[in-house]
Motif scaffolding. Structure first.
Motif, PDB file in Angstrom:
ATOM      1  N   ASN A 248       0.807  -1.216   0.000  1.00  0.00           N
ATOM      2  CA  ASN A 248       0.000   0.000   0.000  1.00  0.00           C
ATOM      3  C   ASN A 248       0.841   1.267   0.000  1.00  0.00           C
ATOM      4  OD1 ASN A 248       1.116  -0.244   2.480  1.00  0.00           O
ATOM      5  ND2 ASN A 248      -0.711   0.323   3.613  1.00  0.00           N
ATOM      6  N   PHE A 249       2.170   1.150  -0.084  1.00  0.00           N
ATOM      7  CA  PHE A 249       2.988   2.312   0.270  1.00  0.00           C
ATOM      8  C   PHE A 249       2.934   3.432  -0.749  1.00  0.00           C
ATOM      9  CE2 PHE A 249       4.783  -1.282   2.540  1.00  0.00           C
ATOM     10  CZ  PHE A 249       4.547  -0.824   3.810  1.00  0.00           C
ATOM     11  N   TRP A 250       2.496   3.118  -1.960  1.00  0.00           N
ATOM     12  CA  TRP A 250       2.422   4.185  -2.951  1.00  0.00           C
ATOM     13  C   TRP A 250       1.345   5.206  -2.605  1.00  0.00           C
ATOM     14  CZ3 TRP A 250      -2.253   4.617  -5.404  1.00  0.00           C
ATOM     15  CH2 TRP A 250      -3.084   3.503  -5.341  1.00  0.00           C
ATOM     16  N   LEU A 251       0.317   4.769  -1.895  1.00  0.00           N
ATOM     17  CA  LEU A 251      -0.823   5.679  -1.711  1.00  0.00           C
ATOM     18  C   LEU A 251      -0.515   6.822  -0.747  1.00  0.00           C
ATOM     19  CD1 LEU A 251      -4.519   4.679  -1.612  1.00  0.00           C
ATOM     20  CD2 LEU A 251      -3.666   6.459  -0.153  1.00  0.00           C
ATOM     21  N   PRO A 252      -0.066   6.520   0.491  1.00  0.00           N
ATOM     22  CA  PRO A 252       0.229   7.658   1.379  1.00  0.00           C
ATOM     23  C   PRO A 252       1.390   8.502   0.868  1.00  0.00           C
ATOM     24  CG  PRO A 252       0.171   5.588   2.591  1.00  0.00           C
ATOM     25  CD  PRO A 252       0.156   5.238   1.159  1.00  0.00           C
ATOM     26  N   ALA A 253       2.232   7.918   0.010  1.00  0.00           N
ATOM     27  CA  ALA A 253       3.379   8.681  -0.492  1.00  0.00           C
ATOM     28  C   ALA A 253       2.985   9.686  -1.559  1.00  0.00           C
ATOM     29  CB  ALA A 253       4.425   7.724  -1.049  1.00  0.00           C
ATOM     30  N   SER A 254       1.821   9.495  -2.177  1.00  0.00           N
ATOM     31  CA  SER A 254       1.501  10.370  -3.301  1.00  0.00           C
ATOM     32  C   SER A 254       0.197  11.145  -3.140  1.00  0.00           C
ATOM     33  CB  SER A 254       1.436   9.550  -4.589  1.00  0.00           C
ATOM     34  OG  SER A 254       0.446   8.560  -4.471  1.00  0.00           O
ATOM     35  N   TYR A 255      -0.737  10.686  -2.313  1.00  0.00           N
ATOM     36  CA  TYR A 255      -2.068  11.290  -2.361  1.00  0.00           C
ATOM     37  C   TYR A 255      -2.140  12.678  -1.737  1.00  0.00           C
ATOM     38  CZ  TYR A 255      -4.927   7.583  -4.363  1.00  0.00           C
ATOM     39  OH  TYR A 255      -5.517   6.685  -5.209  1.00  0.00           O
ATOM     40  N   HIS A 256      -1.134  13.112  -1.002  1.00  0.00           N
ATOM     41  CA  HIS A 256      -1.234  14.436  -0.394  1.00  0.00           C
ATOM     42  C   HIS A 256      -0.607  15.504  -1.284  1.00  0.00           C
ATOM     43  CE1 HIS A 256       2.713  12.948   0.602  1.00  0.00           C
ATOM     44  NE2 HIS A 256       3.097  14.184   0.769  1.00  0.00           N
ATOM     45  N   THR A 257       0.017  15.089  -2.420  1.00  0.00           N
ATOM     46  CA  THR A 257       0.741  16.080  -3.212  1.00  0.00           C
ATOM     47  C   THR A 257      -0.102  16.814  -4.248  1.00  0.00           C
ATOM     48  OG1 THR A 257       1.487  14.311  -4.651  1.00  0.00           O
ATOM     49  CG2 THR A 257       2.975  14.994  -2.908  1.00  0.00           C
ATOM     50  N   MET A 310      -3.629   3.326  12.122  1.00  0.00           N
ATOM     51  CA  MET A 310      -2.534   3.742  13.002  1.00  0.00           C
ATOM     52  C   MET A 310      -1.623   4.733  12.284  1.00  0.00           C
ATOM     53  SD  MET A 310      -1.707   0.155  14.786  1.00  0.00           S
ATOM     54  CE  MET A 310      -0.916   0.424  16.323  1.00  0.00           C
ATOM     55  N   GLY A 311      -1.432   4.514  10.978  1.00  0.00           N
ATOM     56  CA  GLY A 311      -0.677   5.486  10.192  1.00  0.00           C
ATOM     57  C   GLY A 311      -1.365   6.838  10.209  1.00  0.00           C
ATOM     58  N   ALA A 312      -2.699   6.801  10.082  1.00  0.00           N
ATOM     59  CA  ALA A 312      -3.459   8.063  10.078  1.00  0.00           C
ATOM     60  C   ALA A 312      -3.314   8.790  11.408  1.00  0.00           C
ATOM     61  CB  ALA A 312      -4.927   7.769   9.784  1.00  0.00           C
ATOM     62  N   LEU A 313      -3.290   8.017  12.486  1.00  0.00           N
ATOM     63  CA  LEU A 313      -3.203   8.598  13.824  1.00  0.00           C
ATOM     64  C   LEU A 313      -1.889   9.331  14.023  1.00  0.00           C
ATOM     65  CD1 LEU A 313      -4.961   8.642  16.296  1.00  0.00           C
ATOM     66  CD2 LEU A 313      -4.015   6.474  17.011  1.00  0.00           C
ATOM     67  N   PHE A 324      -4.150   7.715   4.686  1.00  0.00           N
ATOM     68  CA  PHE A 324      -4.086   6.474   5.462  1.00  0.00           C
ATOM     69  C   PHE A 324      -5.483   5.952   5.777  1.00  0.00           C
ATOM     70  CE2 PHE A 324       0.361   7.574   6.284  1.00  0.00           C
ATOM     71  CZ  PHE A 324       0.944   6.329   6.201  1.00  0.00           C
ATOM     72  N   LEU A 325      -6.455   6.856   5.952  1.00  0.00           N
ATOM     73  CA  LEU A 325      -7.824   6.385   6.209  1.00  0.00           C
ATOM     74  C   LEU A 325      -8.390   5.676   4.988  1.00  0.00           C
ATOM     75  CD1 LEU A 325      -9.534   9.206   8.284  1.00  0.00           C
ATOM     76  CD2 LEU A 325      -8.711   6.990   9.038  1.00  0.00           C
ATOM     77  N   VAL A 326      -7.995   6.134   3.781  1.00  0.00           N
ATOM     78  CA  VAL A 326      -8.417   5.426   2.563  1.00  0.00           C
ATOM     79  C   VAL A 326      -7.908   3.991   2.622  1.00  0.00           C
ATOM     80  CG1 VAL A 326      -8.149   5.311   0.072  1.00  0.00           C
ATOM     81  CG2 VAL A 326      -8.470   7.508   1.161  1.00  0.00           C
ATOM     82  N   VAL A 327      -6.613   3.830   2.985  1.00  0.00           N
ATOM     83  CA  VAL A 327      -6.027   2.494   3.076  1.00  0.00           C
ATOM     84  C   VAL A 327      -6.793   1.648   4.083  1.00  0.00           C
ATOM     85  CG1 VAL A 327      -3.958   1.241   3.724  1.00  0.00           C
ATOM     86  CG2 VAL A 327      -3.769   3.330   2.403  1.00  0.00           C
ATOM     87  N   SER A 328      -7.097   2.256   5.229  1.00  0.00           N
ATOM     88  CA  SER A 328      -7.803   1.527   6.273  1.00  0.00           C
ATOM     89  C   SER A 328      -9.165   1.029   5.776  1.00  0.00           C
ATOM     90  CB  SER A 328      -7.976   2.453   7.472  1.00  0.00           C
ATOM     91  OG  SER A 328      -8.700   1.829   8.474  1.00  0.00           O
ATOM     92  N   GLY A 329      -9.856   1.880   5.011  1.00  0.00           N
ATOM     93  CA  GLY A 329     -11.144   1.474   4.458  1.00  0.00           C
ATOM     94  C   GLY A 329     -11.015   0.309   3.493  1.00  0.00           C
ATOM     95  N   ILE A 330      -9.903   0.296   2.729  1.00  0.00           N
ATOM     96  CA  ILE A 330      -9.661  -0.826   1.816  1.00  0.00           C
ATOM     97  C   ILE A 330      -9.608  -2.135   2.600  1.00  0.00           C
ATOM     98  CG2 ILE A 330      -7.912  -1.834   0.302  1.00  0.00           C
ATOM     99  CD1 ILE A 330      -9.552   0.387  -0.940  1.00  0.00           C
TER     100      ILE A 330
END
Lengths: 529, 139
Positions: A248-257, A310-313, A324-330
């Motif tokens: 899942n690491f691509w998502l938190p690395a790119s979605y905030h940019t 936990m990442g989101a927290l 990270f919440l998107v990932v958690s929902g997945i």
């Protein structure tokens, strides 16, 4: 030249001979509309004033078409159109069952909201970079992926949406965007390559790519062909697309940019296409292999949801926390896939639709908050409640919805999934869903307390925030507010009156578990055999 | 790359290649060829012209922005599919018509329109990349 078919007496051995009913055009119309309007917008790229004036009505028409398609499918059962008139499995079929139609309709409503929001979020230079053409083309990819009944065609639509998403991701070509874009592009290309390898392998084994044909032939081949390898490859490829742990690491690395509306659109739609592909390929085509893999999927699901939240927290940037919440929902949706029961599938489907709407709305709410003088950094944010109590209230509703508290739309699918996992004795999966809900509540509570409830100026670096761009208190544009309220209304409606959505997702889940209606729609003659 | 020989030959070479690409496009329905390969030939013709004479003359010569060309191709491709709504056959079905022009029977089809669309998409997309790279090379 050889177009005349005088020599061929019986066309019905090669061609679909029945004329197409007018309503069946709804099957292909959404994709054709997106491609046509997207290309017109691309030709008119320089005319930034005209872009939203064409795109937003087109997205309205798109929503009307997909809602019409949903209605058509619910009234008449699964429908199929095979391109170029060739008989399936030789022609490429678009087969629309309730699952496809439900996801297509939800995603086009989300895209409409994004188009409206984008009017204020994307400035003229962003429009020159092609925000609206990319938006239409990405919708062609997303809806094509939902509607197609052919595995290779699914791959093609993945590519279409991926290429458009690259364009949207680097809109503006800032340093951070290019950095996020490279990570996103590389890891997604790895996933796409795996998908392509698996598809080649599938074709080698089955000699067909038509999903209905595969569903029929899978039981014959099960004894001899190494289907387990194939399905594991598909699982890895789609899980990577859906951003499941540990890929899942691509998502938190790119979605905030990227621009906020782009993040919102991606968070709402892209990962759900991965979930859809998992449900379709693992859930419908290879149920036995999915059952074998269900323990692994369940562990991945539990880890995805717990580690995601936990990442989101741990985040200070609100956009990163939402990623990270998107990932958690997945993870929650994967739990439904792992369960494999009708309740599990329908919970996953309901949750996916909920997540499309709510995650997009959350990004919108945060974006409006920032335009009102908030800050993406939690350590500096504050005072939004005092500035605009209505927005703070709506955001709180979304926060409660994403953590799965009643009476919002996140509650019902979680109840279904917890009950389904307790039914088969998977208490640890139920516990993971509940713990995730608790942790999500803490995460969003922290965001709300710091960014909204805390009076402005109490933040650690509030002196610095005073000079930061975007901190000047402005007013939110009406279009953005309307887009947010539209999505929130959908979420609240599904939470307060869940019956239609429940019935719809149960319908969709039934179609996955028993694909006979799907097969019958593609091969009307198959019933006799 | 700006030798006299190359610079004097390039315009002729480019026009020949574009002509050949159209030939490949049109023969493509039943023989080897077609929109994709034709588009590649045309795009390399534009690239050669760009290498020889600079990017600005190429942009002037094709008049439209390469992305607009490729968008028009996409429009033609999708439009060719939609044509079949008028014949109540499924999307993308090939429709044929045989008008007689100057005593010659001409086979025209929606497939040809689609192929021209593919040709334009490929020309536009590849030329856009090639021209951007050549531009970057100069400074």
């Amino acid at each position: 030249m050889a177009g005349k078919t005088a020599g061929l007496e019986d066309l019905s051995v090669a061609y679909v001979t029945e004329p197409v009913a007018a309503a069946d055009w709804l099957i292909v119309a959404p994709v054709a509309l997106c491609l046509l309007v997207g290309s017109v917008l691309l030709m008119l790229r320089k005319d930034t004033r005209l872009q939203p004036l064409i795109a937003i009505p087109a997205l309205m028409v798109l929503s009307a078409m997909t809602l019409g398609l949903l209605w058509h499918v619910l009234a008449n059962g699964t429908v199929t159109m095979t391109m170029g008139r060739w008989l399936p499995p030789f022609g490429i079929s678009f087969t629309v069952d309730p699952l496809s139609a439900f996801f297509a309709a939800t995603s086009s409503l989300v895209a409409l909201a994004a188009g409206v929001y984008g009017r204020s979020d994307i400035d003229h230079s962003g429009r020159r970079y092609g925000f609206y053409p990319f938006l239409l083309l990405i919708m062609a990819g997303v809806i094509g992926a939902f509607l197609t009944g052919d595995v290779f065609n699914l791959y093609v639509w993945f590519e279409v949406l991926l290429i458009s998403s690259f364009g949207l991701l680097v809109l503006g070509s800032e340093r951070g965007q290019l950095d996020g874009g490279v990570k996103y592009a590389f890891l997604n290309l790895v996933a796409t390559t795996l998908f392509l390898i698996a598809t080649g392998y599938l074709y080698g084994l089955f000699g067909t790519l038509n999903m209905a044909d595969i569903a029929v032939k899978a039981s014959e081949l099960r004894g001899t062909a190494p289907l387990m390898t194939l399905v594991t490859l598909f699982l890895l490829a789609f899980a990577m697309k859906a951003a499941a742990f540990p890929v899942n690491f691509w998502l938190p690395a790119s979605y905030h940019t990227p621009r906020l509306v782009v993040s919102a659109l991606f968070a709402g739609l892209l990962t759900k296409v991965g979930i859809y592909a998992l449900l379709r390929v693992l859930g419908m085509l290879f149920p036995i292999e999915r059952e074998e893999l269900s323990f692994i999927i369940a562990i991945a699901a539990a880890l995805t949801m717990v580690l995601g939240v936990m990442g989101a927290l741990a985040q200070n940037d609100i956009r990163r926390a939402l990623g990270f919440l998107v990932v958690s929902g997945i993870g929650v949706m994967m739990a439904g896939l792992a369960l494999g029961s009708p309740a599990g599938f329908s919970g996953a489907i309901f949750y996916a639709a909920h997540s499309m709407v709510v995650m997009t709305a959350l990004y919108f709410a945060i974006g409006i908050g920032v335009s009102l003088g908030g800050n993406f950094r939690l350590s500096e944010a504050g005072g939004l409640y005092a500035r605009n109590a209505m927005l703070a209230f709506v955001t709180l509703m979304l926060f409660l919805s994403v953590s799965g508290l009643p009476p919002f739309s996140g509650f019902w699918p979680k109840v279904m999934l917890v009950k389904a996992s307790l039914d088969i004795g998977a208490w640890w999966l139920a516990a993971a869903i509940l713990v995730t809900g608790l942790l999500t509540t803490i995460t969003v509570g922290r965001i709300w307390a710091l960014a909204y409830w805390r009076p402005a100026g109490e933040g650690a670096a509030s002196a610095a925030a005073g000079s930061a761009p975007g901190s000047a208190a402005g007013s939110a544009p009406a279009g953005a507010i309307a887009a947010l309220f539209g999505l929130v209304a959908l979420s609240v409606a599904a939470g307060v009156w869940p019956e239609p959505v429940l019935v719809l997702s149960q319908d969709a889940a039934r179609g996955l578990i028993d694909p006979s209606a799907y097969v019958l729609s593609v091969f009307p003659g198959e019933a006799a055999q | 790359m700006r030798t006299v020989i190359f610079r004097s030959i390039a315009p002729y070479l480019t026009s020949l290649m574009v002509l050949f690409s159209i030939f490949v496009l049109l023969r493509g329905h039943n023989l080897p060829g077609g929109g994709f390969i034709g588009g590649l030939i045309a795009a390399s013709a534009l690239a050669i012209y760009g290498i020889a004479c600079g990017v600005a003359p190429v942009r002037r010569a094709i008049h439209f922005h390469p992305m607009a060309i490729s968008a028009f191709g996409l429009f033609l491709g999708a439009g060719a599919g939609v044509l079949s709504v008028f014949a109540s056959v499924p999307f993308m079905t090939g429709l044929w018509t045989y008008p007689t022009l100057f005593g010659v029977e001409l086979a025209l089809s929606s497939v040809l329109v689609f192929d021209i669309g593919v040709y334009l998409v490929v020309v536009g997309a590849i030329a856009s990349i090639a021209l951007a790279l050549e531009e970057r090379d100069r400074d």
